[in-house]
Design a protein around this motif. Sequence first.
Motif, PDB file in Angstrom:
ATOM      1  N   VAL A 350       7.893  18.781  -6.854  1.00  0.00           N
ATOM      2  CA  VAL A 350       7.732  19.274  -5.712  1.00  0.00           C
ATOM      3  C   VAL A 350       6.146  19.400  -5.243  1.00  0.00           C
ATOM      4  O   VAL A 350       5.923  18.765  -4.230  1.00  0.00           O
ATOM      5  N   VAL A 351       5.307  19.394  -6.183  1.00  0.00           N
ATOM      6  CA  VAL A 351       3.988  19.113  -5.877  1.00  0.00           C
ATOM      7  C   VAL A 351       3.433  17.950  -5.467  1.00  0.00           C
ATOM      8  O   VAL A 351       2.746  17.604  -4.528  1.00  0.00           O
ATOM      9  N   GLN A 352       4.025  17.073  -6.349  1.00  0.00           N
ATOM     10  CA  GLN A 352       3.722  15.497  -6.220  1.00  0.00           C
ATOM     11  C   GLN A 352       4.059  14.953  -4.899  1.00  0.00           C
ATOM     12  O   GLN A 352       3.515  14.253  -4.314  1.00  0.00           O
ATOM     13  N   ALA A 353       5.548  15.474  -4.574  1.00  0.00           N
ATOM     14  CA  ALA A 353       5.958  14.936  -3.470  1.00  0.00           C
ATOM     15  C   ALA A 353       5.314  15.420  -2.113  1.00  0.00           C
ATOM     16  O   ALA A 353       4.908  14.655  -1.233  1.00  0.00           O
ATOM     17  N   ILE A 354       4.913  16.608  -2.043  1.00  0.00           N
ATOM     18  CA  ILE A 354       4.152  17.293  -0.886  1.00  0.00           C
ATOM     19  C   ILE A 354       2.855  16.479  -0.793  1.00  0.00           C
ATOM     20  O   ILE A 354       2.247  16.174   0.235  1.00  0.00           O
ATOM     21  N   PHE A 355       2.289  16.333  -1.951  1.00  0.00           N
ATOM     22  CA  PHE A 355       0.825  15.893  -1.967  1.00  0.00           C
ATOM     23  C   PHE A 355       0.879  14.389  -1.519  1.00  0.00           C
ATOM     24  O   PHE A 355       0.300  13.993  -0.671  1.00  0.00           O
ATOM     25  N   ALA A 356       1.969  13.653  -1.549  1.00  0.00           N
ATOM     26  CA  ALA A 356       2.141  12.217  -1.219  1.00  0.00           C
ATOM     27  C   ALA A 356       2.380  11.845   0.028  1.00  0.00           C
ATOM     28  O   ALA A 356       2.073  11.175   0.741  1.00  0.00           O
ATOM     29  N   ILE A 357       3.195  13.079   0.586  1.00  0.00           N
ATOM     30  CA  ILE A 357       3.596  13.053   1.910  1.00  0.00           C
ATOM     31  C   ILE A 357       2.207  13.254   2.855  1.00  0.00           C
ATOM     32  O   ILE A 357       1.977  12.581   3.647  1.00  0.00           O
ATOM     33  N   ILE A 358       1.511  14.112   2.565  1.00  0.00           N
ATOM     34  CA  ILE A 358       0.207  14.431   3.327  1.00  0.00           C
ATOM     35  C   ILE A 358      -0.698  13.331   3.162  1.00  0.00           C
ATOM     36  O   ILE A 358      -1.318  12.614   4.136  1.00  0.00           O
ATOM     37  N   LEU A 359      -0.900  12.552   1.985  1.00  0.00           N
ATOM     38  CA  LEU A 359      -1.898  11.578   1.693  1.00  0.00           C
ATOM     39  C   LEU A 359      -1.140  10.373   2.661  1.00  0.00           C
ATOM     40  O   LEU A 359      -2.009   9.693   3.177  1.00  0.00           O
ATOM     41  N   LEU A 360       0.256   9.976   2.470  1.00  0.00           N
ATOM     42  CA  LEU A 360       0.695   8.988   3.206  1.00  0.00           C
ATOM     43  C   LEU A 360       0.547   9.066   4.683  1.00  0.00           C
ATOM     44  O   LEU A 360       0.281   8.226   5.556  1.00  0.00           O
ATOM     45  N   ASP A 361       0.507  10.254   5.320  1.00  0.00           N
ATOM     46  CA  ASP A 361       0.544  10.545   6.643  1.00  0.00           C
ATOM     47  C   ASP A 361      -0.912  10.492   6.929  1.00  0.00           C
ATOM     48  O   ASP A 361      -0.968  10.096   7.925  1.00  0.00           O
ATOM     49  N   ALA A 362      -1.919  10.706   6.438  1.00  0.00           N
ATOM     50  CA  ALA A 362      -3.058  10.381   6.373  1.00  0.00           C
ATOM     51  C   ALA A 362      -3.774   9.067   6.646  1.00  0.00           C
ATOM     52  O   ALA A 362      -4.299   8.386   7.320  1.00  0.00           O
ATOM     53  N   VAL A 363      -2.951   8.329   5.742  1.00  0.00           N
ATOM     54  CA  VAL A 363      -2.872   6.845   5.916  1.00  0.00           C
ATOM     55  C   VAL A 363      -2.358   6.124   7.139  1.00  0.00           C
ATOM     56  O   VAL A 363      -2.972   5.138   7.445  1.00  0.00           O
ATOM     57  N   PHE A 364      -1.284   6.767   7.279  1.00  0.00           N
ATOM     58  CA  PHE A 364      -0.540   6.131   8.499  1.00  0.00           C
ATOM     59  C   PHE A 364      -1.523   6.276   9.701  1.00  0.00           C
ATOM     60  O   PHE A 364      -1.585   5.575  10.659  1.00  0.00           O
ATOM     61  N   ALA A 365      -2.104   7.922   9.722  1.00  0.00           N
ATOM     62  CA  ALA A 365      -2.853   8.091  10.834  1.00  0.00           C
ATOM     63  C   ALA A 365      -3.896   7.166  11.188  1.00  0.00           C
ATOM     64  O   ALA A 365      -4.178   6.618  12.147  1.00  0.00           O
ATOM     65  N   LEU A 366      -4.632   6.384   9.943  1.00  0.00           N
ATOM     66  CA  LEU A 366      -5.793   5.884  10.132  1.00  0.00           C
ATOM     67  C   LEU A 366      -5.110   4.191  10.228  1.00  0.00           C
ATOM     68  O   LEU A 366      -5.913   3.485  11.337  1.00  0.00           O
ATOM     69  N   ILE A 367      -4.148   3.871   9.935  1.00  0.00           N
ATOM     70  CA  ILE A 367      -3.766   2.449  10.348  1.00  0.00           C
ATOM     71  C   ILE A 367      -3.229   2.497  11.685  1.00  0.00           C
ATOM     72  O   ILE A 367      -3.344   1.668  12.533  1.00  0.00           O
ATOM     73  N   PHE A 368      -2.704   3.605  12.345  1.00  0.00           N
ATOM     74  CA  PHE A 368      -1.912   3.585  13.711  1.00  0.00           C
ATOM     75  C   PHE A 368      -3.546   3.649  14.724  1.00  0.00           C
ATOM     76  O   PHE A 368      -3.324   3.183  15.772  1.00  0.00           O
ATOM     77  N   ILE A 369      -4.508   4.130  14.281  1.00  0.00           N
ATOM     78  CA  ILE A 369      -5.628   4.109  14.930  1.00  0.00           C
ATOM     79  C   ILE A 369      -6.248   2.976  15.063  1.00  0.00           C
ATOM     80  O   ILE A 369      -6.702   2.399  16.234  1.00  0.00           O
ATOM     81  N   GLU A 370      -6.294   2.100  13.897  1.00  0.00           N
ATOM     82  CA  GLU A 370      -6.922   0.853  13.975  1.00  0.00           C
ATOM     83  C   GLU A 370      -5.777  -0.244  14.892  1.00  0.00           C
ATOM     84  O   GLU A 370      -6.404  -0.804  15.373  1.00  0.00           O
ATOM     85  N   LEU A 371      -4.657   0.215  14.690  1.00  0.00           N
ATOM     86  CA  LEU A 371      -3.794  -0.632  15.616  1.00  0.00           C
ATOM     87  C   LEU A 371      -3.512  -0.343  16.978  1.00  0.00           C
ATOM     88  O   LEU A 371      -3.055  -0.812  17.900  1.00  0.00           O
ATOM     89  N   LYS A 372      -4.220   0.885  17.211  1.00  0.00           N
ATOM     90  CA  LYS A 372      -4.273   1.542  18.714  1.00  0.00           C
ATOM     91  C   LYS A 372      -2.882   1.773  19.098  1.00  0.00           C
ATOM     92  O   LYS A 372      -2.490   1.470  20.475  1.00  0.00           O
ATOM     93  N   ILE A 373      -2.183   2.410  18.221  1.00  0.00           N
ATOM     94  CA  ILE A 373      -1.086   2.609  18.427  1.00  0.00           C
ATOM     95  C   ILE A 373      -0.833   4.229  18.789  1.00  0.00           C
ATOM     96  O   ILE A 373      -1.106   5.066  17.815  1.00  0.00           O
TER      97      ILE A 373
END
Length: 373
Positions: A350-373
């Motif tokens: 549970v802990v690792q899954a929640i941590f991975a979700i928050i981390l990946l969401d931050a990575v997605f946010a950076l990617i979409f910002i760079e792609l201007k999406i």
Amino acid sequence: MNRAAEYQIDQADDGAARLRLTGDWSTTSVGRQGERLKAELAERPVTTLDLDDLGRFDTAGALAVAQAMSSPIPDAAWRARPEAGRLYRMVAKLDCMTADPPSRSAAMTRGFAKVGRGVYDFAAEAMLSLAFLGRLMAAVVTALKHPGRLRWAAWFSQAERTGLDAIPIVVVTNFFIGAVVAFIGVDLLTQFGAGVFSVQLIGVAVFREFAVVITAVLLAGRSASSFAAEIGSMRMTQEVDAMQVMGVDPFQALVIPRLAALLIMLPLLTFLAMLGGLMGGMLVSWSQLNLGPAFFLQRLLEDGYMHKHMMVGLVKAPVFAVVVAAIGCRQGMSVAGDVESLGRRVTAAVVQAIFAIILLDAVFALIFIELKI
């Protein structure tokens, strides 16, 4: 009736100590007399014993006397009570053979050691996770090459349990999340006379972030823990080993159906979560700003970017599904043969899954910002 253990120390003719023991030197009577005797002897050897008034003498009394002596008492001194002498010699021998407790390291040393163990455990966990990922990828390729071997019954069963049964909690939770976002947006934007723009705020927040993240977190607590517990209990009862003996690949039978079920159902649950969040925001906007459902939907459709925000949320869903399923199954496969290990692995899933979700969401946010999406 027990008599209190007492002693008297006299000076012997040869300069050594003469010890007189009286009363019961037993477990219930000796108390701290051994410590007091040791302090009063002050490293002086005892060569003569007076045992005329000695009562019961057991291993506790023998240990107290043995630990108080700087050197062993001669055997001849126990001539009056030979059985007490035999007990004393046995206990003294065992006491000499007892090792001293290990010295405790300094606080700084223990701190660095704990950090070192943490780094080692993290590296070991990362290596095991990479090994599991490699086996999982091989199992996926095998399943795609041989679709006739797929266990469709297990797929549909897992899809029902992880997806359909989770619809109520996902929709209700996101309904309230949407309502909370609407309350905050209406309260802040109304102060600037822009309350009507809370519709766009609700749409962007629900479509882009909250629906997929809240749904993934709910499934991390619901499905990842379930996967770890189910597979872990099978590991404890050696069912996984039995499957391997029978020629059944545990990854094909246990991991792939859960991964596929979550991969299919999480995007569907995310879409339903978006609808639930919009319903919560619509209800608050209707009650607070008197913006009816028709106007609310019209404002959403007028914004040409809402479909893009929805696609951003739906793109994240399959990635989160793979992460949640892989972590849950990986922790279940790592369970040892005891219940404590099962509890640790379920918690870690549970802990690792929640941590991975928050981390990946931050990575997605950076990617979409760079792609201007």
